[in-house]
Design an enzyme around this catalytic site. Sequence first.
Site, short mmCIF file in Angstrom:
data_model
loop_
_atom_site.label_atom_id
_atom_site.label_comp_id
_atom_site.label_asym_id
_atom_site.label_seq_id
_atom_site.Cartn_x
_atom_site.Cartn_y
_atom_site.Cartn_z
CG PHE A 105 -1.82 -0.96 0.64
CD1 PHE A 105 -3.18 -0.79 0.71
CD2 PHE A 105 -1.50 -2.38 1.92
CE1 PHE A 105 -4.24 -2.07 0.50
CE2 PHE A 105 -2.51 -2.88 1.71
CZ PHE A 105 -4.01 -3.34 1.40
CG ASP A 119 -8.78 2.20 -3.23
OD1 ASP A 119 -10.12 3.44 -3.60
OD2 ASP A 119 -9.00 2.61 -1.82
CE LYS A 129 -15.32 7.00 -0.20
NZ LYS A 129 -16.25 8.32 1.07
CB THR A 183 -26.03 -12.92 -0.53
OG1 THR A 183 -25.34 -14.01 0.18
CG2 THR A 183 -27.51 -13.77 -1.38
#
Lengths: 480, 480
Positions: free
Chosen positions: A197, A306, A337, A361
Amino acid sequence: MLLSRQLTCSLQQNSRLFACGHRLISQTAAKIDVDFDYDGPLMKTEVPGPRSRELMKQLNGIQNAEAVHFFCNYQESRGNYLVDVDGNRMLDLYSQISSIPIGYSHPSLIKLLQQPQNLSTFINRPALGILPPGNFAEKLKESLLLVAPKGLQQVITMSCGSCSNENAFKAIFMWYRVSQNTEYDSLHDISSFVLIFVFLGLGCLATTHSKAIHKLDIPSFDWPIAPFPRLKYPLEEFVKENQQEEAHCLEEVEDLIVKYRKKKKIVAGIVIEPIQSEGGDNHASDDFFRKLRDITRKHGCAFLVDEVQTGGGCTGKFWAHEHWGLDDPADVVTFSKKMMTGGFFHKEEFRPDGPYRIFNTWLGDPAKNLMLAEVINVIKREDLLNNATNAGKALLAGLLDLQARYPHLISRARGRGTFCSFDTPNDTTRNKLIAIARNKGVVLGGCGDRSIRFRPTLIFKDHHAHLFLNIFSDILADFK
Amino acid sequence: MLLSRQLTCSLQQNSRLFACGHRLISQTAAKIDVDFDYDGPLMKTEVPGPRSRELMKQLNGIQNAEAVHFFCNYQESRGNYLVDVDGNRMLDLYSQISSIPIGYSHPSLIKLLQQPQNLSTFINRPALGILPPGNFAEKLKESLLLVAPKGLQQVITMSCGSCSNENAFKAIFMWYRVSQNTEYDSLHDISSFVLIFVFLGLGCLATTHSKAIHKLDIPSFDWPIAPFPRLKYPLEEFVKENQQEEAHCLEEVEDLIVKYRKKKKIVAGIVIEPIQSEGGDNHASDDFFRKLRDITRKHGCAFLVDEVQTGGGCTGKFWAHEHWGLDDPADVVTFSKKMMTGGFFHKEEFRPDGPYRIFNTWLGDPAKNLMLAEVINVIKREDLLNNATNAGKALLAGLLDLQARYPHLISRARGRGTFCSFDTPNDTTRNKLIAIARNKGVVLGGCGDRSIRFRPTLIFKDHHAHLFLNIFSDILADFK
């Protein structure tokens, strides 16, 4: 019809508010926008007001409510204006942590919801991975794929931002294993895969690390963190220093890859935000990102951008990484967002090599895809990317002007599109400025240890920028 | 009005279908339910039909679509019946992996969406942790808190099931650190905390482990797995063996706690599903869970009951763990699926000790809370928990009868409420039975390596059970 009813009702309320002589904020720069936006802030109480404080107590009985700023009346909120439960109407430059794309109660979305054929999408939520609706691919084409970053024509939806990133990590690990013929269970256990990162934290590395972990909702990964450049401003005065800073950060990334390989850890990918948001709105040059991209290629790592916070148009391009001007900007791009649904775009070779590899799901929500298709319509129809560029210019120019006039309060004014920010001397001053602005009818957000960030909606226009700048200029003049 | 229009339109379509002489499934046990349910399956093509197959190709160009069963027409789906894009209407006993609480296109939910005052909730999605709507606490009280497990009056919402579990884990780690005065950064790094998952996998432990990891969307935790009991059926014939099996599993849990402590790993909590679902619908006795609860108390671990799949009423109680008859059944209970929103209930002492400790942008969705409040209204008004008990009795009795008649095809018939399942000899037979049933107008789901599971909606009545049993009985009689 409903909309006109709502408008009439609100206009009546406005006249009432005016008539009753409530505190009215200076509106020199205000202008009535498209027919659903308000014409300026209007404050009746301090914020949080008595009703908000009462509701805070109530909510605090159910869950920790200490982070709540105030309670909102979303039915009365419109356009760039957020109305609270005490009847205060504020210019919202934070837009629910950057997650309201085209303003509150947009007429196009109201209309969408009123169409009888859309009702089913909102009440019959499918398990998208096994029983998608007939129009699933069509809606993806009318929404996400219409704005897909160049070269990334594959997309998987998720219900939120952290799931988007986590599943993108999984996709990268699977790609690495397949592309390198590495078996999880033999030579390389999945636990030997790591991601780097690139992240600039608030203090020491330990804090950085734990903050990053919190952000990702993963409690105990020991994954390497490389430093995000910390640029000096104004950029034109610190060209050499900033080049050195970026070169140093890139070196650290390469060192980490080598160091982890020696520890038998495989760096499968590098994760970076185009503008590192929560950590303090840190920018880097396009050149930095191009070189970082080269490093990922050199070492055979995936490049994950990202765009959860930067995506959706606020920087003036639909994806912030498009500013870098690369033909091949990313392998995987995550979003959430403003996109209303979470998920990630990826290159063909990052496609899961079987069913149920990336699965849960719901896998997103077709109701959000439906709304996103309409949001993208509005963005195109109203030319909102250019609007973000123009409104952002007005905002940043104004911030630089305030910085010149109040250098003891404002520094490092920076931004791309409306994705702007500046630093204050310390967190006490920052928080005080945010609180005063709120009471003057402007909602701002903080980030990092001393920054104020702007995250308005895409229908934030230059006249909103001027309205804010006038109010904030008064605040700075009076600030003690 | 819309609903009646839809009904008229569908009834017209039905007459057309009857008139055209399409394949009509035996309806001996069928009965017209509440006014929005269909009166039985109606098949026009094989499933997936030509339109579904075309759409699969199209979707497969965008994402891996190999898990897709068929494409659905949700606008035409109603009650217990799922309609596909080829016009086939099937009795749905899987209900989107157990996530449709009160059937498709329920009139109460349509009405809710048509009320103008609710529109705002669907289009203005807030950042709930900082700017909740005025009615947030009220809606939580009308929905989740109305059905909160005894003693768990604190609740945090999330957008999906995996986020619910992950944030519940975080809450447990924070609780452990605070309650034990353990500092992350000194003696006990957060990476020294683990949770024990009680989990029965499909094969060897390696597989188990990796399946568990996949389920949790966490790529590389090395957390211990304790075996979930594998009971022998019929239970009354294997009382002693099953007691021994459960005692053995409990011993393994305690051994793991001790073993990990020796490795300086702290077992902060134990995670279990009341019926272990994906792994093959594994049940255990109430006594097993009571003793497991005692072990957590003895060792000071938290007890997390994962009710993502079992919660919401399908076992005949709102939460499956309520069957255990404990005063103090759990510390943390996670939910999602039928609850429409993800999240977790927890005891007061598991409350985060500061703001932003459990945080993300959305923290759930008020639109889902609004719908859940209406769903809970319907569950109470129509007595759907008792309905699940009764319909489940009819279903299980029928399965036991089929098991007696076709012991070479059906074994280990088991269930609580409508949460039933049975085993087949192997996965080939299981998958073949599911495919045949689908072509006869019944949607079933598989789990584990050879089980068929029932996950109907809460408005599944005993006449639906009889309808299914008639169809399935014919299938078994013809099965080669």
